[in-house]
Design a protein around this motif. Structure first.
Motif, PDB file in Angstrom:
ATOM      1  N   LEU A 223     -16.948   0.779  11.715  1.00 50.50           N
ATOM      2  CA  LEU A 223     -15.405   0.818  11.977  1.00 50.50           C
ATOM      3  C   LEU A 223     -14.846   0.366  10.732  1.00 50.50           C
ATOM      4  N   ALA A 224     -13.264   0.640  10.500  1.00 49.21           N
ATOM      5  CA  ALA A 224     -12.573   0.263   9.364  1.00 49.21           C
ATOM      6  C   ALA A 224     -11.189  -0.561   9.811  1.00 49.21           C
ATOM      7  N   LEU A 225     -11.026  -1.174  10.695  1.00 51.45           N
ATOM      8  CA  LEU A 225     -10.177  -1.897  11.089  1.00 51.45           C
ATOM      9  C   LEU A 225      -9.656  -2.899   9.981  1.00 51.45           C
ATOM     10  N   THR A 226      -8.375  -3.114   9.611  1.00 53.81           N
ATOM     11  CA  THR A 226      -7.990  -4.261   8.990  1.00 53.81           C
ATOM     12  C   THR A 226      -7.715  -5.564   9.922  1.00 53.81           C
ATOM     13  N   LYS A 227      -7.326  -6.584   9.134  1.00 54.24           N
ATOM     14  CA  LYS A 227      -7.438  -7.965   9.917  1.00 54.24           C
ATOM     15  C   LYS A 227      -6.270  -7.675  10.784  1.00 54.24           C
ATOM     16  N   ALA A 228      -5.021  -7.051  10.224  1.00 48.87           N
ATOM     17  CA  ALA A 228      -3.706  -6.844  10.888  1.00 48.87           C
ATOM     18  C   ALA A 228      -3.847  -5.997  12.083  1.00 48.87           C
ATOM     19  N   GLY A 229      -4.839  -5.091  11.918  1.00 46.34           N
ATOM     20  CA  GLY A 229      -5.275  -3.969  13.063  1.00 46.34           C
ATOM     21  C   GLY A 229      -5.921  -4.711  14.195  1.00 46.34           C
ATOM     22  N   CYS A 230      -6.933  -5.633  14.025  1.00 45.27           N
ATOM     23  CA  CYS A 230      -7.737  -6.257  14.712  1.00 45.27           C
ATOM     24  C   CYS A 230      -6.881  -7.449  15.646  1.00 45.27           C
ATOM     25  N   ARG A 231      -6.006  -7.940  14.894  1.00 43.37           N
ATOM     26  CA  ARG A 231      -4.896  -8.737  15.601  1.00 43.37           C
ATOM     27  C   ARG A 231      -3.840  -8.150  16.612  1.00 43.37           C
ATOM     28  N   LYS A 232      -3.558  -6.834  16.180  1.00 41.55           N
ATOM     29  CA  LYS A 232      -2.901  -5.888  17.067  1.00 41.55           C
ATOM     30  C   LYS A 232      -3.555  -5.768  18.314  1.00 41.55           C
ATOM     31  N   ARG A 233      -4.687  -5.397  18.053  1.00 42.37           N
ATOM     32  CA  ARG A 233      -5.770  -5.121  19.216  1.00 42.37           C
ATOM     33  C   ARG A 233      -5.748  -6.352  20.192  1.00 42.37           C
ATOM     34  N   ASP A 234      -5.979  -7.517  19.755  1.00 40.03           N
ATOM     35  CA  ASP A 234      -5.874  -8.781  20.597  1.00 40.03           C
ATOM     36  C   ASP A 234      -4.615  -8.713  21.367  1.00 40.03           C
ATOM     37  N   GLU A 235      -3.476  -8.570  20.743  1.00 44.60           N
ATOM     38  CA  GLU A 235      -2.204  -8.698  21.307  1.00 44.60           C
ATOM     39  C   GLU A 235      -2.076  -7.588  22.104  1.00 44.60           C
ATOM     40  N   LEU A 236      -2.599  -6.434  22.226  1.00 48.47           N
ATOM     41  CA  LEU A 236      -2.443  -5.335  23.126  1.00 48.47           C
ATOM     42  C   LEU A 236      -3.204  -5.904  24.512  1.00 48.47           C
ATOM     43  N   VAL A 237      -4.279  -6.238  24.332  1.00 40.84           N
ATOM     44  CA  VAL A 237      -5.190  -6.897  25.573  1.00 40.84           C
ATOM     45  C   VAL A 237      -4.613  -8.030  26.198  1.00 40.84           C
ATOM     46  N   PHE A 238      -4.267  -9.038  25.423  1.00 42.55           N
ATOM     47  CA  PHE A 238      -3.333 -10.069  26.068  1.00 42.55           C
ATOM     48  C   PHE A 238      -2.173  -9.796  26.517  1.00 42.55           C
ATOM     49  N   GLY A 239      -1.180  -8.699  25.990  1.00 40.51           N
ATOM     50  CA  GLY A 239      -0.240  -8.239  26.438  1.00 40.51           C
ATOM     51  C   GLY A 239      -0.302  -7.757  28.072  1.00 40.51           C
ATOM     52  N   TYR A 240      -1.467  -6.867  28.200  1.00 39.37           N
ATOM     53  CA  TYR A 240      -1.631  -6.307  29.624  1.00 39.37           C
ATOM     54  C   TYR A 240      -2.070  -7.288  30.354  1.00 39.37           C
ATOM     55  N   CYS A 241      -3.003  -8.248  30.145  1.00 40.43           N
ATOM     56  CA  CYS A 241      -3.403  -9.407  30.951  1.00 40.43           C
ATOM     57  C   CYS A 241      -2.141 -10.037  31.529  1.00 40.43           C
ATOM     58  N   HIS A 242      -1.300 -10.571  30.367  1.00 37.14           N
ATOM     59  CA  HIS A 242      -0.146 -11.369  30.893  1.00 37.14           C
ATOM     60  C   HIS A 242       0.804 -10.680  31.857  1.00 37.14           C
ATOM     61  N   ALA A 243       1.155  -9.374  31.200  1.00 40.85           N
ATOM     62  CA  ALA A 243       2.002  -8.755  32.007  1.00 40.85           C
ATOM     63  C   ALA A 243       1.661  -8.554  33.620  1.00 40.85           C
TER      64      ALA A 243
END
Length: 279
Positions: A223-243
């Motif tokens: 795959l070809a994610l950037t570090k910024a994209g990988c961090r956004k991935r994490d933010e999405l997961v944690f955002g759903y868990c937190h909500a």
């Protein structure tokens, strides 16, 4: 293995995590690991007596120190579940050993830390509905096999379709991605499926396998994610868990970029994304 020493050192250096937030687990015992794995496989592993064919499948020379390391990883994830229930989120700096199935190890994985911990939560009646989110570049085939007939565990794997393992197991939801997928397409797909899955599953506990081998710099990933994209991935997961107010245990999973700095940075970003929400 170098990253497992560098991640905590970097977290301390950045001031992301205080020393008081770290804990060192004891090795898991037989009663714990048989929550998910076949007793005979577990006994052979503890006796350092796996067959030559199984050792080749795992990919590491088998030794007592290696088995002890794996047992500590498992206990770290089990203990982390209780910390997550209390604090919202907890991390295992190692773990994410998702290629280990019920009676087999594979791909440098001897025991499935999140699989064992999920079974332990259910068997102890601590939780009733578990969601496992696996975003490593490699499919969580062992995790899928462990829970293929367990309706209380929902497995979601989004991975490179042409990456190892070449024989896939069936998760509840599998998203096999073509080579070269970058940030925009990846994040759009992830957000779409997370919304559907959280609505459908209504989990009371989440495990997140947060491999950073999705990066474009990874030697083994396609795959070809950037570090910024990988961090956004994490933010999405944690955002759903937190909500959803659902505790989440995180294991680090894979990361094989040429520069160790890229691996450590991406893993540290996962910690930072969680801390922004939970602390």
């Amino acid at each position: 293995m170098e990253k497992y020493d560098l991640i905590p050192a970097q977290l301390l250096h950045r001031g992301t995590v205080p020393v008081s937030s770290f804990f060192e687990p004891e090795p898991a015992d037989l009663a714990t690991i048989v929550q998910a794995h076949a007793p005979e496989y577990c006994r052979q592993l503890l006796d350092v007596a796996l067959s030559p064919a199984m050792i080749r499948r795992i990919g590491f020379p088998l030794s007592a120190p290696l088995v002890e390391r794996e047992l500590r990883i498992v206990k770290g994830t089990v203990d982390g579940c209780l910390f997550a229930i209390t604090h919202g989120v907890a991390f295992n700096v190692a773990g994410g050993t998702h290629h280990a199935g019920r009676d087999w190890g594979e791909g440098f994985c001897l025991l499935n830390d999140q699989g064992i911990a999920a079974a332990w939560l259910l068997n102890s009646a601590i939780r009733q509905r578990v969601l496992i989110i696996d975003l490593d570049v490699h499919q969580g085939n062992g995790t899928a096999q462990l829970f293929e007939e367990e309706p209380r565990v929902f497995t979601f794997s989004m991975h490179g379709e042409r990456n190892f393992p070449f024989r896939k197991e069936r998760s509840d939801v599998d998203i096999g991605l073509p080579d070269g997928v970058g940030d925009e397409a990846y994040l759009e797909l992830l957000q779409y499926h997370l919304a559907l899955i959280f609505e459908r599953v209504q989990p009371d506990f989440v495990f997140y396998q947060a491999g950073v081998d999705v990066l474009a710099t990874d030697k083994l990933g396609k795959l070809a994610l950037t570090k910024a994209g990988c961090r956004k991935r994490d933010e999405l997961v944690f955002g759903y868990c937190h909500a959803a107010r659902v505790p989440v245990q995180v294991s680090m999973g894979g990361g094989y970029s040429v520069q160790i700095r890229d691996i450590v940075d991406a893993h540290c970003h996962t910690f930072e994304a969680a801390i922004q929400l939970y602390h």
